[in-house]
Motif scaffolding. Structure first.
Motif, mmCIF file in Angstrom:
data_model
loop_
_atom_site.group_PDB
_atom_site.id
_atom_site.type_symbol
_atom_site.label_atom_id
_atom_site.label_comp_id
_atom_site.label_asym_id
_atom_site.label_seq_id
_atom_site.Cartn_x
_atom_site.Cartn_y
_atom_site.Cartn_z
ATOM 1 N N ALA A 1 -49.109 12.303 -121.219
ATOM 2 C CA ALA A 1 -48.564 13.659 -121.205
ATOM 3 C C ALA A 1 -49.652 14.637 -120.765
ATOM 4 N N ILE A 2 -49.242 15.620 -119.984
ATOM 5 C CA ILE A 2 -50.154 16.702 -119.623
ATOM 6 C C ILE A 2 -49.978 17.798 -120.672
ATOM 7 N N ASP A 3 -51.065 18.131 -121.356
ATOM 8 C CA ASP A 3 -51.040 19.113 -122.440
ATOM 9 C C ASP A 3 -51.348 20.513 -121.905
ATOM 10 N N ASP A 4 -50.910 21.520 -122.629
ATOM 11 C CA ASP A 4 -51.264 22.920 -122.335
ATOM 12 C C ASP A 4 -50.905 23.319 -120.912
ATOM 13 N N PHE A 5 -49.779 22.782 -120.398
ATOM 14 C CA PHE A 5 -49.413 23.101 -119.020
ATOM 15 C C PHE A 5 -49.073 24.591 -118.903
ATOM 16 N N GLY A 6 -49.640 25.230 -117.876
ATOM 17 C CA GLY A 6 -49.404 26.651 -117.684
ATOM 18 C C GLY A 6 -50.590 27.505 -118.082
ATOM 19 N N THR A 7 -51.645 26.865 -118.608
ATOM 20 C CA THR A 7 -52.821 27.644 -119.015
ATOM 21 C C THR A 7 -53.951 27.530 -117.987
ATOM 22 N N GLY A 8 -53.900 26.524 -117.155
ATOM 23 C CA GLY A 8 -54.994 26.332 -116.215
ATOM 24 C C GLY A 8 -54.544 26.602 -114.800
ATOM 25 N N TYR A 9 -55.454 26.395 -113.891
ATOM 26 C CA TYR A 9 -55.087 26.500 -112.502
ATOM 27 C C TYR A 9 -54.665 25.116 -112.049
ATOM 28 N N SER A 10 -53.471 25.018 -111.508
ATOM 29 C CA SER A 10 -52.995 23.702 -111.101
ATOM 30 C C SER A 10 -52.736 23.599 -109.618
ATOM 31 N N ASN A 11 -53.152 22.515 -109.096
ATOM 32 C CA ASN A 11 -52.666 22.123 -107.797
ATOM 33 C C ASN A 11 -51.464 21.226 -108.090
ATOM 34 N N LEU A 12 -50.280 21.811 -108.001
ATOM 35 C CA LEU A 12 -49.102 21.086 -108.461
ATOM 36 C C LEU A 12 -48.878 19.793 -107.695
ATOM 37 N N ALA A 13 -49.318 19.784 -106.448
ATOM 38 C CA ALA A 13 -49.173 18.565 -105.645
ATOM 39 C C ALA A 13 -49.927 17.411 -106.298
ATOM 40 N N ARG A 14 -51.012 17.737 -107.013
ATOM 41 C CA ARG A 14 -51.834 16.711 -107.643
ATOM 42 C C ARG A 14 -51.051 15.947 -108.718
ATOM 43 N N LEU A 15 -50.153 16.649 -109.368
ATOM 44 C CA LEU A 15 -49.360 16.011 -110.418
ATOM 45 C C LEU A 15 -48.558 14.833 -109.876
ATOM 46 N N ARG A 16 -48.238 14.914 -108.584
ATOM 47 C CA ARG A 16 -47.468 13.867 -107.935
ATOM 48 C C ARG A 16 -48.263 12.565 -107.864
ATOM 49 N N ASP A 17 -49.605 12.703 -107.785
ATOM 50 C CA ASP A 17 -50.468 11.525 -107.616
ATOM 51 C C ASP A 17 -50.866 10.903 -108.945
ATOM 52 N N LEU A 18 -50.590 11.582 -110.030
ATOM 53 C CA LEU A 18 -50.991 11.072 -111.340
ATOM 54 C C LEU A 18 -49.820 10.387 -112.010
ATOM 55 N N PRO A 19 -50.117 9.261 -112.671
ATOM 56 C CA PRO A 19 -49.039 8.604 -113.401
ATOM 57 C C PRO A 19 -48.755 9.345 -114.701
ATOM 58 N N VAL A 20 -47.788 10.249 -114.690
ATOM 59 C CA VAL A 20 -47.516 11.099 -115.852
ATOM 60 C C VAL A 20 -46.062 10.932 -116.293
ATOM 61 N N ASP A 21 -45.833 10.909 -117.597
ATOM 62 C CA ASP A 21 -44.479 10.762 -118.132
ATOM 63 C C ASP A 21 -43.885 12.077 -118.641
ATOM 64 N N ARG A 22 -44.775 12.894 -119.227
ATOM 65 C CA ARG A 22 -44.309 14.136 -119.841
ATOM 66 C C ARG A 22 -45.262 15.271 -119.535
ATOM 67 N N VAL A 23 -44.702 16.469 -119.489
ATOM 68 C CA VAL A 23 -45.537 17.652 -119.320
ATOM 69 C C VAL A 23 -45.206 18.618 -120.445
ATOM 70 N N LYS A 24 -46.242 19.058 -121.162
ATOM 71 C CA LYS A 24 -46.040 19.962 -122.293
ATOM 72 C C LYS A 24 -46.280 21.399 -121.876
ATOM 73 N N LEU A 25 -45.223 22.193 -121.913
ATOM 74 C CA LEU A 25 -45.348 23.612 -121.602
ATOM 75 C C LEU A 25 -46.139 24.274 -122.720
ATOM 76 N N ASP A 26 -47.205 24.964 -122.344
ATOM 77 C CA ASP A 26 -48.019 25.641 -123.340
ATOM 78 C C ASP A 26 -47.211 26.739 -124.045
ATOM 79 N N ARG A 27 -47.642 27.010 -125.274
ATOM 80 C CA ARG A 27 -46.991 28.036 -126.089
ATOM 81 C C ARG A 27 -46.883 29.381 -125.348
ATOM 82 N N SER A 28 -47.908 29.699 -124.551
ATOM 83 C CA SER A 28 -47.894 30.984 -123.840
ATOM 84 C C SER A 28 -46.717 31.060 -122.862
#
Ligand code: C2E
Ligand code: MG
Ligand code: MG
Ligand code: MG
Length: 285
Positions: free
Chosen positions: A177-204
């Motif tokens: 799972a990717i934690d604290d999503f929405g708090t950092g700077y993301s290259n969203l295309a990069r998420l495509r290359d990572l084996p990820v199952d879940r993304v956690k939207l940060d509280r903010s």
């Protein structure tokens, strides 16, 4: 006069700096022995399905029972543990404890996926994945019940070796799972290359979903993006029933926050899990 007060300020500043340095040194030396002195403990917060209210996982959260300062939250010591590298040893304790907890709960009939937070410094350490595998095997905990939470920033910067190790772990059945999503700077295309199952939207990202139309629009778009990448969307830090309703309506898959349950000690968690909260939450929703 100006000189005198300038000097006064400088002295004051020096004093404060000295105090701060002393405090940091004290924290570091306290932290250094904390694993051997058995001062760490884990608490567990449930994650529930947005569709049927059933528990789908527990997130393990670290606590430090400090001899003088009492129960300390990670915010007061994780940063220092990362700076000093002590996080590697602490993180090993966490991983071993989580493996044992998964096995113990399984034996109690509470077979539960468990999410564990991993710091960047831990992944730098070459032995991390081997130790993790050993800990799971030693405890007799199946990999499919383990989820690693890594932060968005870490996910954006991990080396190809780490990406490979994550992929291997995932092949064994563990999830990421990717934690604290929405708090950092993301290259969203990069998420495509990572084996990820879940993304956690940060509280903010979810704080204002029930009160501001824009916040709701953004959260909905982010959830759409997460689904588009083939992942599940998890909302963390949900504090009100109104936020819970909106998140269900805009298609969030998994829900976590004080409004559902606080992080709990093990016995409390097991009692909570066994009291079939799915029924109540479904009724309330
Ligand atoms: P996180 O992984 O994003 O965890 C969520 C934090 O939000 C936890 O704080 C949790 O207690 C808190 N929380 C849960 N529901 C709510 C809510 O409804 N409202 C609000 N305001 N907060 C909520 P906690 O336990 O203090 O942990 C803080 C951070 O420390 C974690 O953020 C994680 O990044 C780090 N952490 C915790 N345990 C570990 C660990 O074992 N290892 C490492 N490396 N980091 C850890
Ligand atoms: Mg987390
Ligand atoms: Mg988080
Ligand atoms: Mg975090």
């Amino acid at each position: 006069h100006a000189k005198a007060s300038g000097r006064g300020r400088a002295e004051h500043f020096t004093e404060r700096l000295a105090t701060e340095i002393a405090e940091r040194a004290q924290l570091e030396s306290d932290l250094r022995g904390a694993v051997e002195r058995d001062q760490f403990t884990l608490v567990y917060q449930p994650q529930i399905s947005a569709t049927d209210g059933r528990i789908v996982a527990a997130e393990a959260l670290l606590r430090w029972q400090h001899p003088d300062r009492g129960l300390c939250l990670p915010g007061t010591f994780i940063g220092r543990a990362e700076e000093t590298g002590l996080i590697v040893e602490i993180g090993e304790w966490v991983v071993e404890s989580v493996a044992k907890t998964i096995a113990r709960w399984g034996a109690l009939g509470v077979e539960q996926r468990m999410a564990v937070n991993i710091s960047p410094r831990q992944l730098d350490h070459a032995a991390f994945f081997r130790r993790l595998r050993d800990a799971m095997q030693m405890a007799g905990a199946p990999a499919r019940l383990l989820e690693l939470e890594i932060t968005e920033t870490l996910a954006m910067h991990c080396s190809s070796e780490v990406v490979d190790a994550i992929a291997a772990l995932r092949n064994d059945g563990a999830s990421i799972a990717i934690d604290d999503f929405g708090t950092g700077y993301s290259n969203l295309a990069r998420l495509r290359d990572l084996p990820v199952d879940r993304v956690k939207l940060d509280r903010s990202l979810i704080e204002h979903v029930a009160t501001q139309a824009e916040a709701r629009t953004i959260a909905q778009a982010v959830i759409g993006l997460i689904h588009g990448l083939g992942c599940e969307a998890v909302a963390e830090g949900i504090e009100t029933p109104a936020q819970l309703d909106v998140l269900r309506v805009i298609g969030c898959d998994v829900l976590q926050g004080y409004v559902i349950a606080q992080p709990m000690v093990e016995a409390e968690f097991i009692a909570w899990a066994r009291s079939a909260p799915g029924e109540e939450i479904r009724a309330a929703g």
